[in-house]
Design an enzyme around this catalytic site. Structure first.
Site, mmCIF file in Angstrom:
data_model
loop_
_atom_site.group_PDB
_atom_site.id
_atom_site.type_symbol
_atom_site.label_atom_id
_atom_site.label_comp_id
_atom_site.label_asym_id
_atom_site.label_seq_id
_atom_site.Cartn_x
_atom_site.Cartn_y
_atom_site.Cartn_z
ATOM 1 N N LYS A 167 0.843 -1.204 0.000
ATOM 2 C CA LYS A 167 0.000 0.000 0.000
ATOM 3 C C LYS A 167 0.875 1.250 0.000
ATOM 4 C CE LYS A 167 -3.863 1.966 2.689
ATOM 5 N NZ LYS A 167 -4.797 1.697 3.794
ATOM 6 N N SER A 214 -9.757 1.647 2.892
ATOM 7 C CA SER A 214 -8.870 2.383 2.016
ATOM 8 C C SER A 214 -7.847 1.513 1.288
ATOM 9 C CB SER A 214 -8.125 3.445 2.817
ATOM 10 O OG SER A 214 -7.337 2.853 3.824
ATOM 11 N N SER A 238 -9.921 -0.764 7.090
ATOM 12 C CA SER A 238 -9.380 -0.635 5.727
ATOM 13 C C SER A 238 -8.693 -1.854 5.153
ATOM 14 C CB SER A 238 -8.417 0.549 5.664
ATOM 15 O OG SER A 238 -9.164 1.713 5.472
#
Ligand code: GLN
Length: 477
Positions: free
Chosen positions: A78, A153, A177
């Site tokens: 990420k 996210s 997330s």
């Protein structure tokens, strides 16, 4: 065809094939890079140009794959987690040219095992969002239905795994997330207990809630990743000294029927999508038929978790993001501007509306006149929520709940209504507020072919319990 084979394989299976010399690390890396290049899902913000060279080097010692399941396995990271010399944009204009000067501890540990970072994944800006639509690099599309969101996210990481653009990914989970996009995309995601994993090298959103965690195609894969990532780190004072169990071994050897399972009644309101409710009730029945002990339990303060989260999180966001003032980080290199214009540019050009909304809310919550009414009160209710979980875990080992109230929603559906968007995390935020661990795993599909996830929660530092029950469910469908 190698590509086709890779879409079916998880980490453990790729490891077996690497050991048998069915293909090399370079070949699979090349195949994943090509797939990323051809994909229109927007899961990656950048790829690692050194990946092929690293793969060649790993091939020199391929014997290592015998002792180490993670050896030679490509990893997607990420874009809020730092990897030295690669961009770390946090999906923000503010950091679009920022190059990480060092590597996060978790990535360093996985690299030591022989994993190679293949690229950096798209996410909501600074991890703020539940649909991956709040990214300066555009939304990530759900591979099961490209008119729908990936969740967020960590949407890019979830899609990377779901669409076989990488066999493993790292996400971060501040309020859901990792677990929510995992559920929307039909993969496995773990939010470790607070302190289980070092946060050093992760761009902070809300420091008392953030945890980095693994995402992969199977529970066993996640167990291998967790074992390699976990443990104390002198660079993160909140990381725990507790010994790291051999998770993959434990989940295969332990009998999950020893675990008492609790079903919290507050998580099964009428607001849940009927198909999700039905799938979870069927799983509960399946466990009962397989001699598991199931109890209905109650978490009376659970209904305040979302409100508490949306007070404490913005307060911490407003403090953590103060560093992006345009001098140390951000758009500071705007030359040839008069002072006033320079301030206007560096202080307003970088953040999107959602990030600004949270900074403003947080500043308000922490302001002298409102601190007691909001921040302090939320901290008190946080204690009540923690005590609820503590009480319940004296009675049961694992809690079984839905991950999300709905399956993946349409792109744009909740974009104009932040409150609706915030509700997507109603079942996940409790674990972050209490600091406990949670696993999301796919259990069924809706009639429209959208994945449905199941959440398993356990007390702090009891990851082996949720992994072991998850492993049982995955292998006994
Ligand atoms: N969706 C939640 C939010 O918008 C959670 C984000 C997260 O876990 N990083 O804050």
């Amino acid at each position: 065809m190698l590509r086709e084979e890779l879409t079916k394989l998880n980490i453990v299976e790729i490891n077996r094939a690497l050991q048998n010399k069915q293909f090399s690390v370079k070949e699979i890396t090349e195949s994943y890079l090509q797939a990323i290049d051809h994909s229109n899902l927007n899961a990656f913000i950048s790829v690692n140009k050194q990946a092929l060279k690293m793969a060649e080097e790993l091939d020199q010692n391929i014997g290592e794959a015998k002792n180490n399941v993670l050896y030679g396995i490509p990893l997607a990271v990420k874009d809020i987690i730092l990897v030295k010399d690669l961009k770390a944009t946090a999906a923000s204009q503010m950091l679009k040219n920022y190059i990480a000067p060092y590597t996060a501890t978790v990535v360093e540990r996985l690299e030591k095992e022989g994993m190679l970072v293949i690229g950096k994944t798209n996410c909501d800006e600074f991890a703020m969002g539940a649909s991956n639509e709040h990214s300066a690099f555009g939304p990530v599309l759900n591979p099961h239905d490209q008119t729908r969101v990936s969740g967020g996210s960590s949407g890019g990481s979830a899609v990377a795994v779901a669409a076989s653009l990488a066999p493993a990914a790292l996400g971060s989970d501040t309020g859901g997330s990792i677990r929510q996009p995992a559920a929307f995309c039909g993969i496995v995601g773990l939010k470790p207990s607070y302190g289980r994993i070092s946060r050093f090298g992760s761009i902070a959103m809300a420091s008392s809630l953030d945890q980095i965690g693994p995402m992969a195609k199977s529970v066993e894969d996640v167990a291998y990743l967790l074992k390699a990532m976990a443990g104390v780190d002198k660079k993160d004072a909140t990381s725990s000294h507790k010994a790291v169990p051999n998770y993959p071994k434990l989940i295969k050897e332990s009998d999950p029927r020893q675990l008492v399972i609790g079903v919290p009644k507050e998580y099964f309101s009428d607001q849940i999508d009927p198909e999700i409710k039905k799938a979870i009730e069927e799983k509960i029945k399946f466990l009962e038929n397989n001699d598991f002990q199931i109890k209905e339990v109650s978490l009376p303060s659970a209904k305040y978790a979302l409100a508490v989260y949306y007070l404490l999180m913005p307060a911490e966001v407003s403090s953590n993001l103060a560093r992006f003032d345009g001098l140390l980080y951000g758009l500071a290199d705007q030359e040839n501007l008069a002072l006033d214009d320079w301030y206007k540019t560096v202080r307003s050009g970088g953040f999107s509306a959602e990030v600004k909304r949270r900074i403003m809310l947080g500043t308000y919550i922490l302001s002298a006149g409102y601190y007691d009414a909001y921040y302090k009160q939320a901290q008190k209710v946080r204690t009540l929520i923690k005590e609820d979980f503590k009480k319940v875990f004296a009675d049961v080992d694992v809690l079984l709940t839905p991950v999300t109230p709905t399956p993946a929603f349409k792109l744009g559906e909740k974009l104009d209504d932040p409150l609706q968007m915030y509700l997507a995390d109603i079942f996940t935020v409790g674990a972050n507020v209490a600091g406990i661990c949670g696993l999301s795993l796919p259990i069924a599909k809706t009639k429209n072919n959208l994945p449905i996830g199941l959440q398993l929660l356990a007390n702090s530092f009891e990851e082996e319990k949720i992994l072991s029950l998850g492993y049982f469910l995955e292998n006994n469908q």
